[in-house]
Design an enzyme around this catalytic site. Structure first.
Site, PDB file in Angstrom:
ATOM      1  CB  SER A   1      -0.925  -0.006   1.218  1.00 34.47           C
ATOM      2  OG  SER A   1      -1.807  -1.108   1.162  1.00 34.47           O
TER       3      SER A   1
ATOM      4  CE1 TYR B   1     -16.891   1.023  -7.188  1.00 32.05           C
ATOM      5  CE2 TYR B   1     -17.463  -0.806  -8.623  1.00 32.05           C
ATOM      6  CZ  TYR B   1     -17.726   0.458  -8.135  1.00 32.05           C
ATOM      7  OH  TYR B   1     -18.816   1.152  -8.588  1.00 32.05           O
TER       8      TYR B   1
ATOM      9  CE1 TYR C   1      -2.183  -5.264   3.567  1.00 24.70           C
ATOM     10  CE2 TYR C   1      -1.560  -4.782   1.297  1.00 24.70           C
ATOM     11  CZ  TYR C   1      -1.728  -4.375   2.604  1.00 24.70           C
ATOM     12  OH  TYR C   1      -1.441  -3.073   2.951  1.00 24.70           O
TER      13      TYR C   1
ATOM     14  CE  LYS D   1       0.864  -4.942   5.742  1.00 22.64           C
ATOM     15  NZ  LYS D   1       1.119  -3.863   4.742  1.00 22.64           N
TER      16      LYS D   1
ATOM     17  CB  ILE E   1       4.482  -5.478   6.839  1.00 22.16           C
ATOM     18  CG1 ILE E   1       4.834  -6.965   6.693  1.00 22.16           C
ATOM     19  CG2 ILE E   1       4.789  -4.727   5.558  1.00 22.16           C
ATOM     20  CD1 ILE E   1       4.126  -7.682   5.552  1.00 22.16           C
TER      21      ILE E   1
END
Length: 306
Positions: free
Chosen positions: A49, A112, A138, A167, A212
């Site tokens: 990100s 979305y 993720y 993550k 992270i």
């Protein structure tokens, strides 16, 4: 068989450094990678990100991945973000990652369009079965709009051997706890990284692998220090660093998204990089920069105004 022991400790989500015209700044990006290696991080996440993958065209994502993997040159393990709302596009990014020889790829659930659980399962399974790189899930429901539920994670781990970890970027440590409690009995070496910096210590205590954390890009002495102190059972040092990290984590509330904040903090803390970001995001304002410096002071992180 992948050696999962390499996925431990601190893996900063490395910002992508740009010129003012949006081109990749290879000099600045290379300098940041070298700095992080010298800081003693345990690995790196490229195109997470904080790497602004969401605002890049496909060709630029390929370019950034190729440059970063080549420049890291095996000095630390590399996680590469390959997320997209399109299953087919994720596979394309994943097959490119296979050619680069990354250690694992990081995959968000599609965003979305909200998906039922079967569709989400199909996305992850299809990706994992069509690439060679190990897959780390993720989970970032604040941005994707959907949580990857613990039951779905457990099902994927049971049925898809190439999915090796997660993550977990959920602002609730109980989610990490339940992943560990419910998934580790199925796969004892399942990798669990905290996505939130300040949950790193709790994640380690519960048996997770590390974090992270974006703050490690400019204050690796704190996050890496927590991990080293944990391994050494130096709990007083770990607690003190955790308190410092809690004060520092205020940086995430300075601007949404935090891309410009992290780059400005890196520059303030000693590495003279470009702080350019990709549209629609803009560089950090002077007012927000002043607020950032106050947070750094409050957290005891040394810097110079530059």
């Amino acid at each position: 068989m992948t050696d999962l022991n390499k996925f431990r400790g601190v893996f900063p989500p490395v910002p992508t450094i740009f010129h003012a015209d949006g081109r990749l700044d290879t000099v600045g990006m290379g300098a940041l990678i070298d700095k992080l290696v010298n800081d003693g991080v345990d690995g790196m996440l490229i195109l997470g990100s904080g790497g602004e993958f969401c605002h890049m065209p496909k060709a630029q994502r390929f370019e950034v991945a190729e440059f970063a993997v080549k420049h890291i040159a095996g000095r630390v393990p590399v996680l590469l973000g390959i997320s997209s709302p399109s299953t087919q596009e994720v596979i394309e990014f994943g097959q490119h990652a296979d050619k680069l020889g990354v250690d694992a790829v990081l995959v968000l659930n599609p965003y979305y369009a909200l998906l039922n659980e079967e569709y989400m399962y199909n996305h992850f399974r299809t990706v994992a079965e069509n690439i060679g790189s190990p897959v780390i899930l993720y989970n970032f429901p604040a941005l994707t709009g959907q949580d990857i539920g613990v039951n779905l994670i457990a099902r994927l781990v049971k049925e898809v051997s190439n999915i090796i970890g997660i993550k977990d970027t959920v602002d609730n440590i109980s989610h990490v706890r339940e992943v560990i409690n419910q998934v580790r009995p199925i796969r004892p070496n399942f990798v669990v990284f905290s996505g939130y910096d300040e949950y790193m210590m709790d994640t380690l205590i519960m048996g997770g692998n590390g974090a992270i954390p974006a703050t490690s890009n400019f204050a690796a002495q704190i996050t890496c220090g927590i991990y080293r102190a944990f391994k050494a059972k130096d709990y007083e040092t770990m607690f003190e660093l955790q308190r410092q990290l809690s004060r520092l984590s205020t940086v995430y509330s300075l601007e949404i998204p935090f891309f410009g904040v992290i780059k400005q903090a890196i520059k303030l803390c000693g590495l003279n990089i470009s702080t350019e970001v990709l549209a629609p995001v803009q560089k950090l304002s002077q007012e927000k920069k002043q607020q950032l410096m106050k947070v750094l002071t409050f957290a005891g992180v040394p810097y110079q105004d530059r």
